[in-house]
Write an enzyme that holds these catalytic residues in place. Structure first.
Site: not given
Length: 296
Positions: A101, A158, A261
């Protein structure tokens, strides 16, 4: 107060914010933040979590554990898992999915060994990859996507494609903020900050996932190694997994940031075509379509 004066004041504040970062003890502050986010004093961790949720408008309805008070400390809340149906994967032959995200900082093609950072700033592939000769050759004229995770975002990372881990490299460095203001003002930021480079073989050919540290990012984890940093080292560290391969499926968790980050993806020349629905400053979610393999 007129618009021109407001704009000048804003620019002055931004310049002061960036200048201050050159002077701050990045690693000491991150060490202190690491300790704070792992405190298990009930009232304090609940206060920190609840204030954070309000400040950044965090959507707890998406979390596997939606009760903020159920987390043992702030870091468990920050690296929380999502509910099983919160991020459907854009599965399909040749699809490349978004690993996180966040917000697209930049994406596109490298100009031989140069990546675009922000208006007025470019940085070098060899510097980013700690002069790993083989990897530099692999990604010359390739494609890249720089994905920024803000504090409100989900902070697990992921796999965009199924892949087999080949190498991991830890590169020491500074911990400048990676927010848009700092990225637009600090030259070579992503090649200056501490980072963990993960090199995979995939159906799209070689792929690099670079996890870039930032101020208050006190720790970077991978699922096969655990915590890579801290401890912080003064020299580049290298792990070779070719004799003991790690296989990860598309969409499987590969790592996480303990505080937010940036992730940089690299693909070889003509290996991947990014979706024309994506552009810099666009918001993305883990699992959505990022692009497609050229050989699909």
């Amino acid at each position: 107060m007129n618009f021109s004066l407001l704009r000048l004041l804003c620019r002055t504040q931004q310049a002061a914010f960036v200048t201050l970062q050159y002077l701050l003890p990045h690693h000491l502050l991150s060490h202190l933040m690491r300790g704070l986010t792992r405190l298990r004093i009930g009232w304090l961790k609940n206060l920190l979590i609840e204030r954070f949720i309000r400040l950044f408008n965090v959507n707890m309805a998406e979390a596997a554990q939606p009760d903020p008070r159920a987390y043992p400390d702030f870091n468990h809340f920050f690296t929380r898992a999502l509910a099983a149906d919160a991020r459907p994967l854009a599965v399909g032959e040749g699809n490349v999915i978004c690993p996180v995200d966040g917000t697209i900082s930049q994406l596109g093609r490298l100009e031989y060994e140069t990546l675009f950072q922000a208006k007025g700033h470019r940085y070098s592939l060899p510097h980013l990859l700690a002069d790993h000769t083989g990897a530099v050759r692999t990604f010359q004229d390739g494609s890249f996507a720089t994905l920024y995770l803000s504090p409100r975002d989900y902070h697990r990372i992921h796999m965009p494609l199924a892949g087999t881990l080949r190498e991991m490299i830890y590169v020491p460095g500074r911990l400048f903020s990676v927010n848009p203001t700092t990225v637009s003002r600090v030259p070579d930021l992503f090649a200056r900050n501490e980072r963990v480079i993960c090199l995979f073989d995939t159906d799209a050919g070689p792929m690099a996932m670079i996890l870039v540290g930032a101020i208050f990012v006190a720790s970077i984890d991978t699922v096969w190694h655990g915590t890579v940093t801290p401890p912080r080292r003064k020299t580049v560290q290298h792990w070779d997994y070719r004799q003991h391969p790690v296989h990860l499926q598309q969409g499987e968790e590969m790592g996480r940031f303990n505080m937010g980050s940036t992730v940089i993806l690299l693909f070889g020349k003509d290996a991947v075509t990014f979706s024309d629905q994506l552009a810099a400053e666009g918001h993305v979610q883990m699992g959505q379509l990022l692009g497609s393999c050229a050989n699909s």
